[in-house]
Design a protein around this motif. Sequence first.
Motif, short mmCIF file in Angstrom:
data_model
loop_
_atom_site.label_atom_id
_atom_site.label_comp_id
_atom_site.label_asym_id
_atom_site.label_seq_id
_atom_site.Cartn_x
_atom_site.Cartn_y
_atom_site.Cartn_z
N HIS A 130 -13.54 40.60 -47.02
CA HIS A 130 -12.83 39.47 -47.61
C HIS A 130 -12.87 38.22 -46.74
O HIS A 130 -12.28 37.21 -47.09
N GLU A 133 -14.00 34.77 -48.43
CA GLU A 133 -13.05 34.05 -49.28
C GLU A 133 -11.90 33.48 -48.46
O GLU A 133 -11.40 32.38 -48.76
N TRP A 134 -11.46 34.19 -47.41
CA TRP A 134 -10.39 33.66 -46.57
C TRP A 134 -10.86 32.43 -45.80
O TRP A 134 -10.12 31.46 -45.64
N GLU A 136 -13.09 30.37 -46.80
CA GLU A 136 -13.18 29.29 -47.78
C GLU A 136 -11.82 28.63 -47.98
O GLU A 136 -11.71 27.40 -48.03
N LEU A 137 -10.78 29.44 -48.05
CA LEU A 137 -9.43 28.89 -48.21
C LEU A 137 -8.97 28.16 -46.97
O LEU A 137 -8.35 27.08 -47.06
N GLN A 233 2.82 31.83 -48.18
CA GLN A 233 1.62 31.80 -48.99
C GLN A 233 1.53 33.00 -49.93
O GLN A 233 0.51 33.70 -50.00
N PHE A 237 0.63 33.46 -56.09
CA PHE A 237 0.00 34.62 -56.73
C PHE A 237 0.86 35.21 -57.85
O PHE A 237 0.39 36.08 -58.59
N LEU A 271 -9.52 28.13 -57.64
CA LEU A 271 -8.65 29.10 -56.98
C LEU A 271 -8.06 30.10 -57.97
O LEU A 271 -7.75 31.24 -57.60
N ARG A 272 -7.90 29.69 -59.21
CA ARG A 272 -7.45 30.65 -60.24
C ARG A 272 -8.53 31.70 -60.49
O ARG A 272 -8.26 32.90 -60.57
N ASN A 274 -11.43 32.41 -58.67
CA ASN A 274 -12.03 33.12 -57.54
C ASN A 274 -11.03 33.83 -56.64
O ASN A 274 -11.40 34.76 -55.92
N HIS A 275 -9.77 33.37 -56.65
CA HIS A 275 -8.81 33.90 -55.69
C HIS A 275 -7.50 34.36 -56.32
O HIS A 275 -6.52 34.60 -55.59
N HIS A 277 -5.16 32.93 -57.91
CA HIS A 277 -3.96 32.09 -57.85
C HIS A 277 -3.42 31.89 -59.26
O HIS A 277 -4.14 31.46 -60.16
#
Length: 351
Positions: A130, A133-134, A136-137, A233, A237, A271-272, A274-275, A277
């Motif tokens: 992961h 993706e982390w 990227e954020l 954070q 979610f 973000l919705r 891919n992650h 959110h």
Amino acid sequence: MSERDDSLSLPFSLLLDALKAAGEDTRLRLIAVLAEAELTVSDLTDILGQSQPRISRHLKLLAEAGLVERHREASWIFYRSASEGPGGKVAARLLDLLDRTDPILARDRERLDAVRATRAQAAQAYFSTHAREWDELRRLHVPEEAVEQAVREILADRPIRSLLDLGTGTGRMLELFAPDIERGLGLDLSPDMLAVARTHLDHAGIRNCQLRQSDIYAIPAPRDSFDAVIIHQVLHFLDDAGRAIAEAARVLRPGGRLLVVDFAPHDLEFLRENHAHRRLGFARDTMEGWLTASGLVPEGFRTLAPQGRKGEGLTVSLWLARDPRILMAGDISPTDRAATLSGPAGHREIA
């Protein structure tokens, strides 16, 4: 002669039952190794070199005597030496009397180190999977070090004895506050993330914090349990952030504080997809409405904007609220609190 401390005394029957349970070599070894880490039956089988049925039988006797605690995490059950109640008193006293350099206990710790190494490899594999993706954020908002500094500054005005970290993730908030608190509890719904957090806390040598698998909407603690709760954070979610805040408020002690860290409103729709959110950030008045509806008093607000051109990246917002039932000793004035929340240059207080 010194005066006897009655707080350490136990009824005859309770002490006798606890000593009977502890008075066997395997069970005494279990108490010792479970003081070092939370472990499963499988872990303990590897460490003590005994069969699973035998270990399970000994753990059952220790749990019935209150000398060890157990909790379920998905399909696994974790054990640790008791830290509270009459059994906790006996376990602590036995551990004080044990010679930790004894060869039997030393071998058990060596095998425990091997179990921890296996855990660390599994956690690293998950983390590596992961990491992209982390990363990227992380590139989208201010460095985590700046967020952590702000969290420490905001909660620095009063001692924290008991801390709850909701959605603990890697356990970083517990690691950050562990030297300054008596006890900490981190909750997360993901067994994979709890494995990562457990590895981090073990590596840091943290013994005053525990981890539990739990739904954020049903915290496994009674009302008035914690001096401070952190939701870092997590809310973006969730389908119902207000409900999560209300549940966090329920377990705050009178005068306790809730700190929410999340994103300000933004339009990064990927973000919705891919992650996962659910919410693209939160407006100040929306969050403060939930805090107020939960019976808390909003006390401060801070934003941390990313470097670069205005409008790019994610702004991190921090909301502080307090349970109003009492003003605890040492509470600072609103003026001093505003100064604390305004932070160093580059951080701004929103009027």
